[in-house]
Write an enzyme that holds these catalytic residues in place. Structure first.
Site, PDB file in Angstrom:
ATOM      1  N   HIS A  51      -0.975  -1.058   4.476  1.00  0.00           N
ATOM      2  CA  HIS A  51      -1.888  -0.535   3.437  1.00  0.00           C
ATOM      3  C   HIS A  51      -2.499  -1.709   2.523  1.00  0.00           C
ATOM      4  O   HIS A  51      -1.767  -2.048   1.674  1.00  0.00           O
ATOM      5  CB  HIS A  51      -0.786   0.394   2.816  1.00  0.00           C
ATOM      6  N   CYS A  93      -3.678   2.079  -8.429  1.00  0.00           N
ATOM      7  CA  CYS A  93      -2.320   2.382  -8.561  1.00  0.00           C
ATOM      8  C   CYS A  93      -2.299   2.590 -10.132  1.00  0.00           C
ATOM      9  O   CYS A  93      -2.661   1.534 -10.934  1.00  0.00           O
ATOM     10  CB  CYS A  93      -1.477   1.353  -8.082  1.00  0.00           C
ATOM     11  N   HIS A 128      -5.362  -3.138  -0.038  1.00  0.00           N
ATOM     12  CA  HIS A 128      -6.263  -2.926  -0.947  1.00  0.00           C
ATOM     13  C   HIS A 128      -7.107  -4.190  -0.967  1.00  0.00           C
ATOM     14  O   HIS A 128      -6.870  -5.278  -0.440  1.00  0.00           O
ATOM     15  CB  HIS A 128      -5.587  -3.024  -2.704  1.00  0.00           C
ATOM     16  N   ASN A 164      -8.099   1.213  -2.395  1.00  0.00           N
ATOM     17  CA  ASN A 164      -7.974   1.101  -1.064  1.00  0.00           C
ATOM     18  C   ASN A 164      -9.036   0.548  -0.146  1.00  0.00           C
ATOM     19  O   ASN A 164     -10.017   0.742  -0.336  1.00  0.00           O
ATOM     20  CB  ASN A 164      -7.103   2.378  -0.734  1.00  0.00           C
TER      21      ASN A 164
END
Length: 313
Positions: A219, A252, A221, A261
């Site tokens: 995951h 976030c 960014h 993201n």
């Protein structure tokens, strides 16, 4: 949308034949919006994402509304999308969140842990050990109910308060989540500081500590423009699950330096160019992100969305 503008396919050796995209736009992508997104818009967004071929779409979070007010409509939203032909994981922060999710028939849940003390305190208002202690009965009960469990681990590569995070520290948290029963781990570069060497090193260490590659998702960014490079490094290691957010939405709320993201369209462009199957229709996905950008009143940050939608103007 134009049917042109697809990448030339040139496969590379040593990469997976297929990648499962874990779409987080409807949850992670919308949780940080400043204005309320109507439930009907969220539901339509999820339906369009499923229509574009995404098979895993994170729908919402059963967290207390005071913490993430944008997702306060979880009970209203989830029944509107539960019949789609896609897995619909939901975030559950504690036993109460799990109760709410199970009551609506959720079959796939996620807990959200931190690799660092500072972020655990900022995001969960607990120490790292206290947060893991909260998750253990949640994961155990979910597994007893036959529910699939994903364990998010944030700040795997860097923390805004603590700086670089020791790999062994990340591996310890990952090991604890696996011991609880998590089926899958998602390694989060929450502030987007990772580089490919770090990614390879962490994946190798996790394998050494007994975490198989097929239980790992990534995951990333894109704060420093490294998300696709880091994804490619993970693919070269054998990872086949990649988190991404349609249109590049999200960040976030507890890490102000976290930008959006990895955009799902940017990821799909790269994967299709490498001959890797995703099952995703890039044209339909791009149209979905253009539509969602209109609902939010601003252009999509995804480079691929901007490039493909510009061709149609």
């Amino acid at each position: 949308m134009s049917t042109e503008g697809l990448p030339m396919t040139v496969p590379a050796e040593g990469l997976p034949a297929r990648v499962r995209i874990h779409e987080v736009g409807a949850r992670d992508g919308l949780q940080n919006e400043k204005t309320a997104v109507p439930t009907a818009v969220k539901a339509e967004f999820i339906r369009r994402l499923a229509g574009a071929g995404l098979t895993t779409i994170e729908a919402t979070s059963f967290v207390h509304p005071n913490w993430v007010p944008q997702l306060a409509d979880a009970e209203e939203l989830f029944p509107q999308v539960v019949g789609l032909d896609a897995a619909l994981p939901v975030l559950v922060p504690n036993q109460r969140g799990l109760d709410r999710a199970l009551a609506l028939g959720a079959e796939y849940v996620a807990v959200f842990a931190s690799a660092t003390e500072s972020f655990a305190k900022a995001n969960l208002n607990r120490t790292l050990e206290e947060s893991l202690a909260v998750f253990e009965p949640v994961v155990r009960r979910a597994k007893d109910e036959g529910v699939r469990v994903r364990g998010y681990v944030s700040m795997c590569f860097g923390d805004p308060w603590e700086g670089p995070v020791p790999l062994a520290q990340v591996a310890r948290v990952c090991g604890a989540l696996r011991d609880m029963g998590c089926d899958e781990l998602s390694l989060g570069d929450t502030i987007g500081v990772a580089t490919p060497g770090q990614v390879r090193a962490l994946l190798a260490l996790l394998n050494e500590r007994g975490v198989p590659t097929d239980a790992i998702g990534v995951h990333f960014h894109d704060t420093y423009g490294q998300a696709l490079a880091n994804t490619l490094a993970a693919l070269q290691h054998g990872v086949t699950t990649v988190d991404a957010s349609a249109g590049g939405l999200g960040g976030c709320p507890y890490a102000k330096s976290a930008t959006g993201n990895l955009a799902t369209e940017d990821l799909v462009w790269m994967l299709h160019g490498l001959g890797i199957e995703t099952g995703v229709d890039l044209g339909r996905l791009t149209a979905t992100s253009v539509w969602m950008a209109e609902q939010l009143g601003r252009p999509s940050p995804s480079r691929t969305v901007r490039a493909l939608s510009h061709k149609d103007q």
